[in-house]
Motif scaffolding. Structure first.
Motif, PDB file in Angstrom:
ATOM      1  N   PHE A  19       0.884  -1.211  -0.003  1.00 56.28           N
ATOM      2  CA  PHE A  19       0.045   0.010  -0.170  1.00 56.28           C
ATOM      3  C   PHE A  19       0.901   1.407  -0.141  1.00 56.28           C
ATOM      4  O   PHE A  19       0.465   2.167  -0.892  1.00 56.28           O
ATOM      5  CB  PHE A  19      -0.845  -0.041   1.013  1.00 56.28           C
ATOM      6  N   PHE A  20       1.940   1.283   0.782  1.00 51.76           N
ATOM      7  CA  PHE A  20       2.756   2.596   1.172  1.00 51.76           C
ATOM      8  C   PHE A  20       3.378   2.879  -0.218  1.00 51.76           C
ATOM      9  O   PHE A  20       3.406   3.868  -0.759  1.00 51.76           O
ATOM     10  CB  PHE A  20       3.622   2.660   2.138  1.00 51.76           C
ATOM     11  N   ARG A  23       0.934   4.133  -2.912  1.00 54.69           N
ATOM     12  CA  ARG A  23       0.116   5.493  -2.312  1.00 54.69           C
ATOM     13  C   ARG A  23       1.405   6.515  -3.057  1.00 54.69           C
ATOM     14  O   ARG A  23       0.932   7.487  -3.282  1.00 54.69           O
ATOM     15  CB  ARG A  23       0.368   5.623  -0.985  1.00 54.69           C
ATOM     16  N   LYS A  29      -1.092   5.008  -9.481  1.00 52.27           N
ATOM     17  CA  LYS A  29      -2.375   5.294  -8.868  1.00 52.27           C
ATOM     18  C   LYS A  29      -3.515   5.651  -9.972  1.00 52.27           C
ATOM     19  O   LYS A  29      -4.752   5.266 -10.069  1.00 52.27           O
ATOM     20  CB  LYS A  29      -2.432   6.325  -7.829  1.00 52.27           C
ATOM     21  N   SER A  78     -10.174   8.239  -2.166  1.00 53.80           N
ATOM     22  CA  SER A  78      -9.326   7.736  -0.951  1.00 53.80           C
ATOM     23  C   SER A  78      -8.202   6.734  -1.248  1.00 53.80           C
ATOM     24  O   SER A  78      -8.689   5.661  -2.143  1.00 53.80           O
ATOM     25  CB  SER A  78      -9.965   7.373   0.429  1.00 53.80           C
ATOM     26  N   ASP A  79      -6.762   6.588  -1.280  1.00 52.41           N
ATOM     27  CA  ASP A  79      -6.008   5.805  -1.538  1.00 52.41           C
ATOM     28  C   ASP A  79      -6.376   4.504  -0.926  1.00 52.41           C
ATOM     29  O   ASP A  79      -6.330   3.416  -1.408  1.00 52.41           O
ATOM     30  CB  ASP A  79      -4.542   6.193  -1.006  1.00 52.41           C
ATOM     31  N   GLU A  80      -6.973   4.647   0.324  1.00 52.31           N
ATOM     32  CA  GLU A  80      -7.370   3.386   1.134  1.00 52.31           C
ATOM     33  C   GLU A  80      -8.523   2.689   0.484  1.00 52.31           C
ATOM     34  O   GLU A  80      -8.359   1.393   0.489  1.00 52.31           O
ATOM     35  CB  GLU A  80      -7.526   3.709   2.493  1.00 52.31           C
ATOM     36  N   THR A  81      -9.570   3.329  -0.024  1.00 55.27           N
ATOM     37  CA  THR A  81     -10.640   2.718  -0.641  1.00 55.27           C
ATOM     38  C   THR A  81     -10.183   1.948  -1.762  1.00 55.27           C
ATOM     39  O   THR A  81     -10.505   0.725  -1.910  1.00 55.27           O
ATOM     40  CB  THR A  81     -11.559   3.892  -1.066  1.00 55.27           C
ATOM     41  N   TRP A  83      -7.316   0.800  -2.600  1.00 62.16           N
ATOM     42  CA  TRP A  83      -6.529  -0.549  -2.142  1.00 62.16           C
ATOM     43  C   TRP A  83      -7.319  -1.468  -1.693  1.00 62.16           C
ATOM     44  O   TRP A  83      -6.849  -2.518  -2.258  1.00 62.16           O
ATOM     45  CB  TRP A  83      -5.341   0.043  -1.021  1.00 62.16           C
ATOM     46  N   ALA A  84      -8.299  -1.160  -1.174  1.00 59.85           N
ATOM     47  CA  ALA A  84      -9.377  -2.209  -0.616  1.00 59.85           C
ATOM     48  C   ALA A  84     -10.054  -2.853  -1.809  1.00 59.85           C
ATOM     49  O   ALA A  84     -10.221  -4.105  -1.780  1.00 59.85           O
ATOM     50  CB  ALA A  84     -10.358  -1.691   0.477  1.00 59.85           C
ATOM     51  N   THR A  87      -7.207  -5.121  -3.540  1.00 59.98           N
ATOM     52  CA  THR A  87      -6.939  -6.418  -2.992  1.00 59.98           C
ATOM     53  C   THR A  87      -8.246  -7.189  -2.394  1.00 59.98           C
ATOM     54  O   THR A  87      -7.821  -8.468  -2.355  1.00 59.98           O
ATOM     55  CB  THR A  87      -6.027  -5.846  -1.534  1.00 59.98           C
TER      56      THR A  87
END
Length: 104
Positions: A19-20, A23, A29, A78-81, A83-84, A87
């Motif tokens: 993830f990092f 990001r 991205k 969101s990067d987190e969204t 990424w989820a 994955t």
């Protein structure tokens, strides 16, 4: 549509899915986001043609919603969204699409 799922996976061939690192790489991205737009548009067109696929593609409405968000509210992605989705949700979508293509 599967082509774009594989394309997203190909962005991580030379390095582990981290993830990092994801990001930090703006080009990667944006490429992933573009592919998710295309997948969302494909699902949207499928649903417009035959709404019965809503029950066959678990997160069909969410996929189309993500497409709309990436296109229209790109400053709120969101990067987190993302990424989820990469994955957790893309592997499940691939399985569902494979089943549909095989006629199951």
């Amino acid at each position: 549509m599967l082509k774009y799922q594989f394309e997203i996976n190909s962005y991580f061939i030379d390095e582990r899915m981290d993830f990092f690192e994801y990001r930090k790489n703006l080009m990667r991205k944006r490429a992933v986001e573009r592919n998710l737009e295309i997948i969302g548009e494909a699902i949207n067109r499928i649903l417009k043609t035959d709404n019965s696929y809503t029950s066959k593609i678990t997160d069909a409405a969410a996929i189309v919603g993500l497409r709309n968000q990436v296109i229209h509210a790109y400053d709120n992605i969101s990067d987190e969204t993302i990424w989820a989705i990469i994955t957790n949700h893309l592997p499940k979508l691939k399985i569902e699409i494979d089943k549909l293509l095989k006629g199951n």
